[in-house]
Motif scaffolding. Structure first.
Motif, PDB file in Angstrom:
ATOM      1  N   ALA A 138      10.256 -46.888 -35.105  1.00 24.13           N
ATOM      2  CA  ALA A 138       8.844 -47.271 -35.200  1.00 24.13           C
ATOM      3  C   ALA A 138       8.003 -46.029 -34.965  1.00 24.13           C
ATOM      4  CB  ALA A 138       8.484 -48.361 -34.190  1.00 24.13           C
ATOM      5  N   VAL A 139       6.857 -45.959 -35.639  1.00 24.04           N
ATOM      6  CA  VAL A 139       6.046 -44.747 -35.563  1.00 24.04           C
ATOM      7  C   VAL A 139       4.568 -45.091 -35.640  1.00 24.04           C
ATOM      8  CG1 VAL A 139       6.031 -44.313 -38.073  1.00 24.04           C
ATOM      9  CG2 VAL A 139       5.812 -42.392 -36.490  1.00 24.04           C
ATOM     10  N   ARG A 140       3.768 -44.314 -34.904  1.00 26.74           N
ATOM     11  CA  ARG A 140       2.317 -44.346 -35.042  1.00 26.74           C
ATOM     12  C   ARG A 140       1.909 -43.038 -35.700  1.00 26.74           C
ATOM     13  NH1 ARG A 140       0.954 -44.377 -30.088  1.00 26.74           N
ATOM     14  NH2 ARG A 140       0.761 -46.628 -29.770  1.00 26.74           N
ATOM     15  N   THR A 141       1.167 -43.110 -36.802  1.00 30.52           N
ATOM     16  CA  THR A 141       0.801 -41.909 -37.575  1.00 30.52           C
ATOM     17  C   THR A 141      -0.701 -41.815 -37.790  1.00 30.52           C
ATOM     18  OG1 THR A 141       1.230 -43.178 -39.605  1.00 30.52           O
ATOM     19  CG2 THR A 141       3.021 -41.767 -38.792  1.00 30.52           C
ATOM     20  N   THR A 142      -1.495 -42.414 -36.927  1.00 30.96           N
ATOM     21  CA  THR A 142      -2.943 -42.477 -37.132  1.00 30.96           C
ATOM     22  C   THR A 142      -3.564 -41.095 -37.276  1.00 30.96           C
ATOM     23  OG1 THR A 142      -2.965 -44.491 -35.786  1.00 30.96           O
ATOM     24  CG2 THR A 142      -5.086 -43.437 -36.229  1.00 30.96           C
ATOM     25  N   ALA A 143      -3.269 -40.192 -36.355  1.00 31.42           N
ATOM     26  CA  ALA A 143      -3.858 -38.849 -36.401  1.00 31.42           C
ATOM     27  C   ALA A 143      -3.357 -38.069 -37.607  1.00 31.42           C
ATOM     28  CB  ALA A 143      -3.546 -38.089 -35.104  1.00 31.42           C
ATOM     29  N   LEU A 144      -2.078 -38.231 -37.937  1.00 27.29           N
ATOM     30  CA  LEU A 144      -1.509 -37.547 -39.105  1.00 27.29           C
ATOM     31  C   LEU A 144      -2.222 -37.971 -40.382  1.00 27.29           C
ATOM     32  CD1 LEU A 144       0.727 -35.999 -40.711  1.00 27.29           C
ATOM     33  CD2 LEU A 144       2.057 -38.128 -40.619  1.00 27.29           C
ATOM     34  N   VAL A 145      -2.366 -39.276 -40.586  1.00 21.44           N
ATOM     35  CA  VAL A 145      -2.984 -39.770 -41.826  1.00 21.44           C
ATOM     36  C   VAL A 145      -4.460 -39.396 -41.876  1.00 21.44           C
ATOM     37  CG1 VAL A 145      -3.429 -41.817 -43.238  1.00 21.44           C
ATOM     38  CG2 VAL A 145      -1.271 -41.620 -41.972  1.00 21.44           C
ATOM     39  N   GLU A 146      -5.146 -39.415 -40.729  1.00 20.90           N
ATOM     40  CA  GLU A 146      -6.539 -38.989 -40.704  1.00 20.90           C
ATOM     41  C   GLU A 146      -6.654 -37.499 -41.046  1.00 20.90           C
ATOM     42  OE1 GLU A 146     -10.688 -38.617 -40.138  1.00 20.90           O
ATOM     43  OE2 GLU A 146      -9.384 -40.272 -40.752  1.00 20.90           O
ATOM     44  N   GLU A 147      -5.698 -36.693 -40.557  1.00 24.25           N
ATOM     45  CA  GLU A 147      -5.702 -35.260 -40.892  1.00 24.25           C
ATOM     46  C   GLU A 147      -5.523 -35.056 -42.400  1.00 24.25           C
ATOM     47  OE1 GLU A 147      -5.320 -30.962 -39.998  1.00 24.25           O
ATOM     48  OE2 GLU A 147      -6.183 -32.681 -38.957  1.00 24.25           O
ATOM     49  N   LEU A 148      -4.634 -35.823 -42.998  1.00 22.27           N
ATOM     50  CA  LEU A 148      -4.424 -35.719 -44.451  1.00 22.27           C
ATOM     51  C   LEU A 148      -5.662 -36.190 -45.204  1.00 22.27           C
ATOM     52  CD1 LEU A 148      -0.756 -37.063 -44.624  1.00 22.27           C
ATOM     53  CD2 LEU A 148      -1.497 -34.697 -44.982  1.00 22.27           C
ATOM     54  N   VAL A 189       5.308 -33.214 -40.454  1.00 24.33           N
ATOM     55  CA  VAL A 189       5.093 -33.938 -41.702  1.00 24.33           C
ATOM     56  C   VAL A 189       3.900 -33.335 -42.444  1.00 24.33           C
ATOM     57  CG1 VAL A 189       4.818 -36.232 -42.731  1.00 24.33           C
ATOM     58  CG2 VAL A 189       5.855 -36.019 -40.466  1.00 24.33           C
ATOM     59  N   ARG A 190       3.973 -33.328 -43.749  1.00 15.50           N
ATOM     60  CA  ARG A 190       2.834 -32.940 -44.582  1.00 15.50           C
ATOM     61  C   ARG A 190       2.905 -33.743 -45.881  1.00 15.50           C
ATOM     62  NH1 ARG A 190       4.146 -26.975 -47.238  1.00 15.50           N
ATOM     63  NH2 ARG A 190       6.131 -27.555 -48.222  1.00 15.50           N
ATOM     64  N   GLY A 191       1.809 -33.815 -46.619  1.00 16.68           N
ATOM     65  CA  GLY A 191       1.833 -34.569 -47.863  1.00 16.68           C
ATOM     66  C   GLY A 191       0.551 -34.395 -48.653  1.00 16.68           C
ATOM     67  N   TYR A 192       0.627 -34.752 -49.925  1.00 18.48           N
ATOM     68  CA  TYR A 192      -0.567 -34.731 -50.769  1.00 18.48           C
ATOM     69  C   TYR A 192      -0.381 -35.699 -51.927  1.00 18.48           C
ATOM     70  CZ  TYR A 192       1.813 -31.782 -54.281  1.00 18.48           C
ATOM     71  OH  TYR A 192       2.683 -31.298 -55.238  1.00 18.48           O
ATOM     72  N   VAL A 193      -1.467 -36.005 -52.597  1.00 17.07           N
ATOM     73  CA  VAL A 193      -1.459 -36.902 -53.738  1.00 17.07           C
ATOM     74  C   VAL A 193      -2.173 -36.195 -54.889  1.00 17.07           C
ATOM     75  CG1 VAL A 193      -3.591 -38.015 -52.935  1.00 17.07           C
ATOM     76  CG2 VAL A 193      -2.087 -39.223 -54.532  1.00 17.07           C
ATOM     77  N   LYS A 194      -1.696 -36.424 -56.107  1.00 19.01           N
ATOM     78  CA  LYS A 194      -2.245 -35.700 -57.263  1.00 19.01           C
ATOM     79  C   LYS A 194      -3.726 -35.996 -57.467  1.00 19.01           C
ATOM     80  CE  LYS A 194      -1.554 -34.788 -62.180  1.00 19.01           C
ATOM     81  NZ  LYS A 194      -0.777 -35.118 -63.399  1.00 19.01           N
ATOM     82  N   ASN A 195      -4.097 -37.268 -57.380  1.00 18.31           N
ATOM     83  CA  ASN A 195      -5.492 -37.658 -57.611  1.00 18.31           C
ATOM     84  C   ASN A 195      -6.056 -38.325 -56.356  1.00 18.31           C
ATOM     85  OD1 ASN A 195      -5.427 -36.858 -60.412  1.00 18.31           O
ATOM     86  ND2 ASN A 195      -4.268 -38.726 -60.828  1.00 18.31           N
ATOM     87  N   PRO A 196      -6.706 -37.556 -55.476  1.00 20.35           N
ATOM     88  CA  PRO A 196      -7.166 -38.119 -54.197  1.00 20.35           C
ATOM     89  C   PRO A 196      -8.357 -39.058 -54.319  1.00 20.35           C
ATOM     90  CG  PRO A 196      -7.861 -35.826 -54.413  1.00 20.35           C
ATOM     91  CD  PRO A 196      -6.958 -36.108 -55.576  1.00 20.35           C
ATOM     92  N   ILE A 246       4.894 -36.789 -33.432  1.00 21.46           N
ATOM     93  CA  ILE A 246       4.736 -36.640 -34.881  1.00 21.46           C
ATOM     94  C   ILE A 246       3.435 -35.893 -35.126  1.00 21.46           C
ATOM     95  CG2 ILE A 246       4.363 -37.871 -37.060  1.00 21.46           C
ATOM     96  CD1 ILE A 246       7.207 -38.144 -36.016  1.00 21.46           C
ATOM     97  N   HIS A 247       3.467 -34.885 -35.979  1.00 21.79           N
ATOM     98  CA  HIS A 247       2.238 -34.144 -36.249  1.00 21.79           C
ATOM     99  C   HIS A 247       2.272 -33.481 -37.624  1.00 21.79           C
ATOM    100  CE1 HIS A 247       5.056 -31.344 -34.273  1.00 21.79           C
ATOM    101  NE2 HIS A 247       4.531 -30.426 -35.047  1.00 21.79           N
ATOM    102  N   PHE A 248       1.082 -33.211 -38.127  1.00 26.19           N
ATOM    103  CA  PHE A 248       0.949 -32.498 -39.389  1.00 26.19           C
ATOM    104  C   PHE A 248       1.314 -31.031 -39.188  1.00 26.19           C
ATOM    105  CE2 PHE A 248      -1.569 -29.593 -41.962  1.00 26.19           C
ATOM    106  CZ  PHE A 248      -1.287 -30.030 -43.249  1.00 26.19           C
ATOM    107  N   LYS A 249       2.118 -30.505 -40.095  1.00 27.65           N
ATOM    108  CA  LYS A 249       2.375 -29.073 -40.094  1.00 27.65           C
ATOM    109  C   LYS A 249       2.697 -28.631 -41.510  1.00 27.65           C
ATOM    110  CE  LYS A 249       4.935 -25.242 -38.114  1.00 27.65           C
ATOM    111  NZ  LYS A 249       5.986 -24.780 -37.158  1.00 27.65           N
TER     112      LYS A 249
END
Length: 297
Positions: A24-34, A91-98, A236-239
């Motif tokens: 189980a994971v909480r990713t609130t800050a990560l997704v907000e950073e993205l 974790v890091r990530g992106y989407v082609k059409n934001p 868990i954090h963005f890097k």
């Protein structure tokens, strides 16, 4: 109870005498950073957030320096979604059409399936330190992503699993909560035990509803497997792994002709990282220096 309110963490455990693996994971800050870095619209935020949440948990299944990349390639307007994760919680990530925003679906929720599409594939590439990376794929079956990753584990990794993913977005487009769970069924479970787990998952409220109410991650897992034993907790954090040195090496790999063409058409050359939107600028004199480093001078 694991109490880390507001902090992005992942927990891993086992249940039913080791016959169930639970994450189980909480990713609130990560997704907000993205969201902030890529200026994603709410529907796109949810699609990217669900994918990176899955990546965070799948990264926790790795060891040491191992890492993975997830590619969600659907026929929806967001285009390709990419997420990278490793065993260290990075974790890091992106989407082609934001900038994709669709009307709410029939349940009044963000239309992630409409954004991702219902036809396409999920590809997972794992760098396990071997000569060739592991590659697994499965078709997109709904576009909601939780169901799609559930199908991926069953088809590509032959591990029956239940995957829940969620992102709750505020009226100002910021992320209120994000997180998820993965329950994996291992050999040895009886049909009755499997039925109990399936019923619990089916009756469970959405992940975002539980997190928004302040439920802790271990409590969320105990909703499904009450006897879960938590073995590990990790941040868990963005890097992002980009750097000016890496960009320089990429430019050098283009060769003299390509670099000379860049210099001839622009006073400065700007390279932007897809994953973090960091911009690296090179003057023409700096491009000349890179040209001098191209092999076969």
């Amino acid at each position: 109870m694991v109490n880390n309110k507001g902090k992005d963490i992942l927990i891993r455990g086992t249940a039913m005498d080791g016959k169930v693996r639970a994450f189980a994971v909480r990713t609130t800050a990560l997704v907000e950073e993205l969201r902030r870095r890529h200026d994603t619209y709410p529907t796109t935020t949810a699609a990217l957030g669900r994918t990176t949440t899955a990546a965070a948990m799948m990264g926790a299944m790795l060891k040491g320096e191992e890492k993975l990349t997830i590619q969600v390639q659907g026929d929806g307007p967001v285009g390709q979604i990419i997420a990278d994760a490793n065993a260290k919680g990075e974790v890091r990530g992106y989407v082609k059409n934001p900038h994709v925003q669709l009307p709410s679906n029939s349940l009044g929720k963000l239309d992630v399936a409409g954004a991702v599409g219902t036809t396409g594939f999920i590809h997972v590439i794992k760098d396990l330190g071997l000569k060739e990376p592991y590659r697994g794929s499965s078709p997109i079956i709904s576009g909601e992503l939780g169901e799609d990753f559930t199908y991926y584990f069953a088809v590509s990794e032959q591990t029956p699993s239940a995957v829940g993913l969620g992102v709750l977005v505020d009226t100002d487009s910021s992320v209120i909560v994000a997180g998820g769970f993965i329950i994996q069924l291992l050999p040895g479970l009886s049909d009755d035990e499997i039925d109990v787990i399936e019923r619990a998952v089916g009756q469970m409220p959405p992940v975002t509803a539980l997190l928004d109410q302040g439920m802790e991650l271990d409590e969320m897992l105990r909703w499904i497997v009450p006897d879960v034993n938590i073995l590990e907790e990790m941040d868990i954090h963005f890097k992002c792994t980009c750097s000016r040195d890496r960009v320089e090496r990429t430019l050098i790999s283009l060769g003299k002709d390509e670099l000379a063409a860049l210099k001839d058409t622009e006073e400065e050359t700007e390279v932007v990282c897809d994953f973090c939107n960091e911009a690296y600028t090179f003057t023409n004199s700096e491009i000349d220096e890179l040209i001098s480093q191209v092999g076969g001078k």
